[in-house]
Design a protein around this motif. Structure first.
Motif, PDB file in Angstrom:
ATOM      1  N   UNK A   1       3.174  10.510  16.905  1.00 32.41           N
ATOM      2  CA  UNK A   1       3.770  10.491  18.242  1.00 32.41           C
ATOM      3  C   UNK A   1       3.390  11.791  18.929  1.00 32.41           C
ATOM      4  N   UNK A   2       2.775  11.709  20.111  1.00 33.49           N
ATOM      5  CA  UNK A   2       2.273  12.895  20.788  1.00 33.49           C
ATOM      6  C   UNK A   2       3.219  13.458  21.833  1.00 33.49           C
ATOM      7  N   UNK A   3       4.229  12.717  22.171  1.00 30.14           N
ATOM      8  CA  UNK A   3       5.210  13.195  23.139  1.00 30.14           C
ATOM      9  C   UNK A   3       6.591  13.054  22.535  1.00 30.14           C
ATOM     10  N   UNK A   4       7.563  13.547  23.263  1.00 26.69           N
ATOM     11  CA  UNK A   4       8.941  13.417  22.795  1.00 26.69           C
ATOM     12  C   UNK A   4       9.389  11.997  23.102  1.00 26.69           C
ATOM     13  N   UNK A   5       8.978  11.100  22.249  1.00 30.57           N
ATOM     14  CA  UNK A   5       9.331   9.688  22.348  1.00 30.57           C
ATOM     15  C   UNK A   5       9.853   9.258  20.989  1.00 30.57           C
ATOM     16  N   UNK A   6      10.505   8.149  20.964  1.00 31.27           N
ATOM     17  CA  UNK A   6      11.124   7.645  19.750  1.00 31.27           C
ATOM     18  C   UNK A   6      10.171   6.668  19.051  1.00 31.27           C
ATOM     19  N   UNK A   7       9.802   6.953  17.821  1.00 34.29           N
ATOM     20  CA  UNK A   7       8.897   6.081  17.081  1.00 34.29           C
ATOM     21  C   UNK A   7       9.523   4.705  16.867  1.00 34.29           C
ATOM     22  N   UNK A   8      10.823   4.648  16.676  1.00 35.03           N
ATOM     23  CA  UNK A   8      11.516   3.363  16.493  1.00 35.03           C
ATOM     24  C   UNK A   8      11.410   2.513  17.744  1.00 35.03           C
ATOM     25  N   UNK A   9      11.559   3.123  18.903  1.00 32.22           N
ATOM     26  CA  UNK A   9      11.451   2.394  20.170  1.00 32.22           C
ATOM     27  C   UNK A   9      10.031   1.848  20.349  1.00 32.22           C
ATOM     28  N   UNK A  10       9.042   2.656  20.042  1.00 35.07           N
ATOM     29  CA  UNK A  10       7.648   2.253  20.168  1.00 35.07           C
ATOM     30  C   UNK A  10       7.341   1.054  19.268  1.00 35.07           C
ATOM     31  N   UNK A  11       7.668   1.158  17.995  1.00 35.32           N
ATOM     32  CA  UNK A  11       7.385   0.083  17.045  1.00 35.32           C
ATOM     33  C   UNK A  11       8.219  -1.151  17.386  1.00 35.32           C
ATOM     34  N   UNK A  12       9.464  -0.949  17.795  1.00 40.84           N
ATOM     35  CA  UNK A  12      10.327  -2.066  18.175  1.00 40.84           C
ATOM     36  C   UNK A  12       9.763  -2.867  19.334  1.00 40.84           C
ATOM     37  N   UNK A  13       9.271  -2.171  20.365  1.00 41.41           N
ATOM     38  CA  UNK A  13       8.689  -2.871  21.503  1.00 41.41           C
ATOM     39  C   UNK A  13       7.399  -3.581  21.120  1.00 41.41           C
ATOM     40  N   UNK A  14       6.599  -2.943  20.277  1.00 41.64           N
ATOM     41  CA  UNK A  14       5.359  -3.572  19.819  1.00 41.64           C
ATOM     42  C   UNK A  14       5.666  -4.860  19.055  1.00 41.64           C
ATOM     43  N   UNK A  15       6.633  -4.798  18.146  1.00 48.15           N
ATOM     44  CA  UNK A  15       6.996  -5.961  17.350  1.00 48.15           C
ATOM     45  C   UNK A  15       7.599  -7.065  18.224  1.00 48.15           C
ATOM     46  N   UNK A  16       8.437  -6.696  19.164  1.00 49.27           N
ATOM     47  CA  UNK A  16       9.073  -7.671  20.041  1.00 49.27           C
ATOM     48  C   UNK A  16       8.042  -8.413  20.877  1.00 49.27           C
ATOM     49  N   UNK A  17       7.143  -7.674  21.501  1.00 46.91           N
ATOM     50  CA  UNK A  17       6.135  -8.295  22.347  1.00 46.91           C
ATOM     51  C   UNK A  17       5.173  -9.139  21.513  1.00 46.91           C
ATOM     52  N   UNK A  18       4.784  -8.638  20.344  1.00 51.42           N
ATOM     53  CA  UNK A  18       3.898  -9.398  19.454  1.00 51.42           C
ATOM     54  C   UNK A  18       4.546 -10.715  19.056  1.00 51.42           C
ATOM     55  N   UNK A  19       5.811 -10.660  18.675  1.00 47.81           N
ATOM     56  CA  UNK A  19       6.522 -11.870  18.258  1.00 47.81           C
ATOM     57  C   UNK A  19       6.563 -12.901  19.380  1.00 47.81           C
ATOM     58  N   UNK A  20       6.865 -12.459  20.594  1.00 49.20           N
ATOM     59  CA  UNK A  20       6.924 -13.384  21.730  1.00 49.20           C
ATOM     60  C   UNK A  20       5.569 -14.033  21.976  1.00 49.20           C
ATOM     61  N   UNK A  21       4.506 -13.244  21.918  1.00 56.18           N
ATOM     62  CA  UNK A  21       3.167 -13.771  22.155  1.00 56.18           C
ATOM     63  C   UNK A  21       2.719 -14.710  21.031  1.00 56.18           C
ATOM     64  N   UNK A  22       3.052 -14.386  19.798  1.00 53.33           N
ATOM     65  CA  UNK A  22       2.681 -15.245  18.665  1.00 53.33           C
ATOM     66  C   UNK A  22       3.443 -16.564  18.734  1.00 53.33           C
ATOM     67  N   UNK A  23       4.719 -16.517  19.052  1.00 46.05           N
ATOM     68  CA  UNK A  23       5.514 -17.754  19.194  1.00 46.05           C
ATOM     69  C   UNK A  23       4.946 -18.597  20.318  1.00 46.05           C
ATOM     70  N   UNK A  24       4.603 -17.980  21.428  1.00 49.91           N
ATOM     71  CA  UNK A  24       4.010 -18.698  22.567  1.00 49.91           C
ATOM     72  C   UNK A  24       2.705 -19.375  22.136  1.00 49.91           C
ATOM     73  N   UNK A  25       1.847 -18.653  21.394  1.00 47.24           N
ATOM     74  CA  UNK A  25       0.585 -19.224  20.930  1.00 47.24           C
ATOM     75  C   UNK A  25       0.842 -20.405  20.005  1.00 47.24           C
ATOM     76  N   UNK A  26       1.791 -20.259  19.094  1.00 49.87           N
ATOM     77  CA  UNK A  26       2.094 -21.334  18.133  1.00 49.87           C
ATOM     78  C   UNK A  26       2.609 -22.585  18.835  1.00 49.87           C
ATOM     79  N   UNK A  27       3.427 -22.407  19.856  1.00 52.31           N
ATOM     80  CA  UNK A  27       3.947 -23.560  20.600  1.00 52.31           C
ATOM     81  C   UNK A  27       2.829 -24.281  21.352  1.00 52.31           C
ATOM     82  N   UNK A  28       1.855 -23.533  21.852  1.00 53.51           N
ATOM     83  CA  UNK A  28       0.727 -24.129  22.556  1.00 53.51           C
ATOM     84  C   UNK A  28      -0.188 -24.879  21.607  1.00 53.51           C
ATOM     85  N   UNK A  29      -0.272 -24.454  20.369  1.00 55.16           N
ATOM     86  CA  UNK A  29      -1.173 -25.083  19.396  1.00 55.16           C
ATOM     87  C   UNK A  29      -0.387 -26.072  18.590  1.00 55.16           C
TER      88      UNK A  29
END
Length: 96
Positions: A68-96
């Motif tokens: 982490x290069x700034x005063x940011x929270x690593x948990x927040x960063x990983x949490x947002x990455x996981x949340x967005x990834x999950x939404x996109x993967x679920x969306x892809x699975x529903x389309x297929x």
């Protein structure tokens, strides 16, 4: 003696992070799903100004080595990455 699983360290430290898919479901062997994960990682790490030193994508989990290069929270960063990834993967699975 019980072992603590999570440790929080000061900012601007290097972290080794492992995160798994729910129920250890193998997803990332499917090329479009691993690409969604890569795109999400790129966006999130640019947004949070994270230096990604290395990563390994396994069928049901990922390993990350990042700083982490700034005063940011690593948990927040990983949490947002996981949340967005999950939404996109679920969306892809529903389309297929």
């Amino acid at each position: 003696m019980k072992r603590k699983r999570y440790h929080m360290y000061p900012y601007t430290k290097t972290y080794f992070i492992t995160t798994t898919v729910t129920h250890f479901t193998s997803l990332f062997h499917i090329r479009p799903l691993s690409q969604i994960l890569l795109n999400t990682m790129s966006y999130s790490f640019n947004k949070f100004r994270v230096s990604l030193h290395g990563y390994v994508i396994m069928p049901n989990h990922i390993h990350l080595l990042l700083t982490m290069n700034e005063i940011r929270n690593v948990s927040e960063c990983i949490g947002q990455m996981k949340s967005f990834s999950a939404k996109e993967i679920i969306k892809w699975c529903k389309e297929k």
